[in-house]
Design an enzyme around this catalytic site. Structure first.
Site, PDB file in Angstrom:
ATOM      1  N   GLU A 161       2.546  -5.238   7.390  1.00 17.76           N
ATOM      2  CA  GLU A 161       3.093  -4.097   8.123  1.00 17.76           C
ATOM      3  C   GLU A 161       3.213  -2.871   7.245  1.00 17.76           C
ATOM      4  O   GLU A 161       3.531  -2.973   6.063  1.00 17.76           O
ATOM      5  CB  GLU A 161       4.506  -4.424   8.601  1.00 17.76           C
TER       6      GLU A 161
ATOM      7  N   CYS B   2       5.916   3.520   4.111  1.00 16.91           N
ATOM      8  CA  CYS B   2       6.594   2.348   3.556  1.00 16.91           C
ATOM      9  C   CYS B   2       5.563   1.224   3.483  1.00 16.91           C
ATOM     10  O   CYS B   2       5.077   0.748   4.506  1.00 16.91           O
ATOM     11  CB  CYS B   2       7.762   1.982   4.469  1.00 16.91           C
TER      12      CYS B   2
ATOM     13  N   CYS C  25       7.008 -13.180   1.418  1.00 14.72           N
ATOM     14  CA  CYS C  25       7.816 -12.952   0.217  1.00 14.72           C
ATOM     15  C   CYS C  25       8.505 -14.249  -0.180  1.00 14.72           C
ATOM     16  O   CYS C  25       8.847 -15.063   0.660  1.00 14.72           O
ATOM     17  CB  CYS C  25       8.868 -11.873   0.509  1.00 14.72           C
TER      18      CYS C  25
ATOM     19  N   CYS D   4      15.874 -13.713   0.580  1.00 16.28           N
ATOM     20  CA  CYS D   4      17.102 -13.026   0.986  1.00 16.28           C
ATOM     21  C   CYS D   4      17.454 -13.431   2.424  1.00 16.28           C
ATOM     22  O   CYS D   4      16.591 -13.435   3.297  1.00 16.28           O
ATOM     23  CB  CYS D   4      16.942 -11.509   0.895  1.00 16.28           C
TER      24      CYS D   4
ATOM     25  N   CYS E   8      16.654 -11.113   5.639  1.00 21.23           N
ATOM     26  CA  CYS E   8      15.345 -10.464   5.703  1.00 21.23           C
ATOM     27  C   CYS E   8      14.316 -11.292   6.463  1.00 21.23           C
ATOM     28  O   CYS E   8      14.173 -12.492   6.230  1.00 21.23           O
ATOM     29  CB  CYS E   8      14.858 -10.198   4.280  1.00 21.23           C
TER      30      CYS E   8
ATOM     31  N   GLU F 257       8.021  -8.505  -2.686  1.00 20.21           N
ATOM     32  CA  GLU F 257       8.784  -8.048  -3.841  1.00 20.21           C
ATOM     33  C   GLU F 257       7.781  -7.431  -4.830  1.00 20.21           C
ATOM     34  O   GLU F 257       7.002  -8.147  -5.460  1.00 20.21           O
ATOM     35  CB  GLU F 257       9.530  -9.244  -4.460  1.00 20.21           C
TER      36      GLU F 257
ATOM     37  N   SER G 139      18.049  -3.406  -4.741  1.00 23.62           N
ATOM     38  CA  SER G 139      18.761  -3.994  -3.615  1.00 23.62           C
ATOM     39  C   SER G 139      19.948  -4.767  -4.148  1.00 23.62           C
ATOM     40  O   SER G 139      19.789  -5.859  -4.689  1.00 23.62           O
ATOM     41  CB  SER G 139      17.828  -4.934  -2.847  1.00 23.62           C
TER      42      SER G 139
ATOM     43  N   ASN H  82      19.819  -4.612   9.671  1.00 27.28           N
ATOM     44  CA  ASN H  82      18.945  -4.712  10.821  1.00 27.28           C
ATOM     45  C   ASN H  82      19.121  -6.095  11.416  1.00 27.28           C
ATOM     46  O   ASN H  82      18.898  -7.086  10.733  1.00 27.28           O
ATOM     47  CB  ASN H  82      17.505  -4.572  10.333  1.00 27.28           C
TER      48      ASN H  82
ATOM     49  N   CYS I 158      11.475  -4.419   8.424  1.00 27.81           N
ATOM     50  CA  CYS I 158      11.690  -5.723   7.822  1.00 27.81           C
ATOM     51  C   CYS I 158      10.893  -6.885   8.415  1.00 27.81           C
ATOM     52  O   CYS I 158      11.436  -7.923   8.777  1.00 27.81           O
ATOM     53  CB  CYS I 158      13.175  -6.051   7.844  1.00 27.81           C
TER      54      CYS I 158
HETATM   55  N1  SAH Z   1      11.668  -6.884  -2.213  1.00 29.26           N
HETATM   56  C1  SAH Z   1      12.126  -5.542  -2.381  1.00 29.26           C
HETATM   57  C2  SAH Z   1      11.583  -4.544  -1.387  1.00 29.26           C
HETATM   58  C3  SAH Z   1      11.394  -4.938   0.049  1.00 29.26           C
HETATM   59  S1  SAH Z   1      12.678  -4.846   1.200  1.00 29.26           S
HETATM   60  C4  SAH Z   1      13.638  -5.497  -2.418  1.00 29.26           C
HETATM   61  O1  SAH Z   1      14.263  -6.535  -2.233  1.00 29.26           O
HETATM   62  O2  SAH Z   1      14.182  -4.444  -2.696  1.00 29.26           O
HETATM   63  C5  SAH Z   1      13.263  -3.200   1.263  1.00 29.26           C
HETATM   64  C6  SAH Z   1      14.771  -3.141   1.532  1.00 29.26           C
HETATM   65  O3  SAH Z   1      15.101  -3.601   2.846  1.00 29.26           O
HETATM   66  C7  SAH Z   1      15.565  -4.018   0.568  1.00 29.26           C
HETATM   67  O4  SAH Z   1      16.706  -3.331   0.128  1.00 29.26           O
HETATM   68  C8  SAH Z   1      15.947  -5.178   1.447  1.00 29.26           C
HETATM   69  O5  SAH Z   1      17.034  -5.876   0.932  1.00 29.26           O
HETATM   70  C9  SAH Z   1      16.205  -4.485   2.763  1.00 29.26           C
HETATM   71  N2  SAH Z   1      16.245  -5.364   3.928  1.00 29.26           N
HETATM   72  C10 SAH Z   1      15.534  -6.467   4.193  1.00 29.26           C
HETATM   73  N3  SAH Z   1      15.892  -6.996   5.377  1.00 29.26           N
HETATM   74  C11 SAH Z   1      16.830  -6.201   5.881  1.00 29.26           C
HETATM   75  C12 SAH Z   1      17.600  -6.214   7.094  1.00 29.26           C
HETATM   76  N4  SAH Z   1      17.459  -7.168   8.005  1.00 29.26           N
HETATM   77  N5  SAH Z   1      18.472  -5.205   7.263  1.00 29.26           N
HETATM   78  C13 SAH Z   1      18.625  -4.221   6.359  1.00 29.26           C
HETATM   79  N6  SAH Z   1      17.944  -4.156   5.209  1.00 29.26           N
HETATM   80  C14 SAH Z   1      17.057  -5.141   4.967  1.00 29.26           C
END
Ligand code: SAH
Length: 338
Positions: free
Chosen positions: A90, A103, A110, A114, A117, A158, A212, A288, A329
């Site tokens: 995406e 973006c 990944c 987390c 996510c 990541e 993050s 989100n 996301c």
């Molecule tokens: N892997 C990297 C970058 C990708 S995610 C990282 O962890 O920073 C980009 C951002 O979106 C990160 O801060 C991640 O934690 C956040 N993110 C992922 N899922 C999310 C969700 N459901 N709601 C809000 N932020 C989210």
């Protein structure tokens, strides 16, 4: 198997041209064509037919297919690209007053796990190559007929878990013969891979590092970010202080607000304590609500922001763009795979 010619940096391409007894300026011409989004060597009209044939014998040009495109009310555009091997990624393009920002994804899926996510649900399928990362901006820009001036590496994956390809990408996207983006218009977001942060610091690229954080204590961060069990908050903050000292650039922290988990006054106080005296900015993101995770966003996001500001922490709430098209996301890819 042929190699994707867009995975080479200009230096590598020049080396290759030297190897086939071709001058460096030909490599530059070729590099320009690739950044302009040609889909076949035959489009490189200032390169001789013989040379194009040699190139086509040694390389292919990646051309991702726009498998789906959604445009939201606020003009956010979300692309689902299908890579040459059939995997999906995406890309989201957002229009701001200061320019158009893409973006980008850096991996298919990944491995970081987390809990909030969507991109990590099926694990990591593979790393994207430098060319595939670049393709997202080349083909989104071509489709929209507009120049993309800013990049955030905040899509799927990541970036620091795909270090070499991401560095190659950064070199190519900032090359004046290519898309010529300014390093200062690029942000890289990481969940906190400490050794890689220290490597990145030494690259001397004036990009913005986003981290993050999402929770102010190890006890809480461990619950939502498995990476914290390997690199805890103390290790992370130590490496970030080094990063700031070395580069002079401020760190941008991402903090996703989850109702009843990390949104109390106590949390704000601990967060402020952590960032005390540091060149930093906090980006607050209402979580989100991904169906699978069950996390909810707080009703009042500004309250947390104001607490931070009262404690002298630089904080803003991220505008939610494209919420009507699931532009966040990894949600579109997941739907496609079902
Ligand atoms: N892997 C990297 C970058 C990708 S995610 C990282 O962890 O920073 C980009 C951002 O979106 C990160 O801060 C991640 O934690 C956040 N993110 C992922 N899922 C999310 C969700 N459901 N709601 C809000 N932020 C989210």
């Amino acid at each position: 198997m042929l190699k994707n010619i867009k995975d080479l940096t200009l230096e590598e391409l020049t080396e290759y041209f030297k190897g086939i007894s071709q001058p460096a300026f030909k490599a530059k011409q070729c590099f320009k064509w690739l950044s302009a989004g040609v889909t076949d060597f035959s489009e490189m009209t200032d390169i001789s037919k013989d040379l194009r044939k040699t190139l086509a014998d040694d390389f292919f040009i990646s051309v991702p297919e726009i498998s789906r495109k959604q445009v939201s009310k606020d003009k956010t555009v979300k692309y689902l690209f299908k890579n040459t091997d059939g995997t999906y990624i995406e890309t989201v393009v957002m229009t701001y007053k200061h320019g158009i920002s893409a973006c980008l994804s850096t991996q298919v899926g990944c491995n970081m796990g987390c809990k909030f996510c969507a991109s990590t649900i099926g694990g990591k399928e593979r790393n994207l190559t430098a060319g595939e990362i670049l393709d997202q901006i080349i083909f989104a820009s071509k489709d929209m007929g507009q120049r993309i001036s800013h990049v955030v590496l905040m899509g799927m994956g990541e970036p620091l878990d795909n270090y070499d390809e991401v560095i190659h990408f950064l070199k190519n996207v900032t090359n004046p013969l290519g898309l010529n983006l300014s390093y200062r218009h690029i942000s890289l977001s990481t969940c906190g891979l400490v050794p890689k942060i220290e490597m990145l610091m030494k690259e001397k690229m004036p990009i913005t590092l986003s981290v993050s954080l999402h929770a102010p204590t190890d006890e809480k961060r461990n619950q939502i970010m498995p990476v914290n069990k390997k690199y805890n908050i103390t290790m992370l903050m130590d490496s970030l202080k080094k990063y700031v000292d070395y580069t002079g650039r401020r760190i941008s922290f991402e903090y996703t607000l989850i109702k009843g988990f990390n949104d109390s006054f106590e949390d704000a106080k601990k967060l402020a304590g952590l960032l005390k005296g540091m060149l930093a900015h906090v980006n607050l993101i209402p979580v989100n609500e991904v169906t699978e995770t069950g996390f909810k966003k707080p009703e009042n996001v500004n309250r947390f922001k104001n607490w931070l500001i009262d404690m002298n922490v630089n904080a803003t709430v991220r505008r939610e763009l494209g919420s009507d098209i699931d532009a966040a996301c990894g949600q579109l890819r997941k739907k496609e795979m079902k």
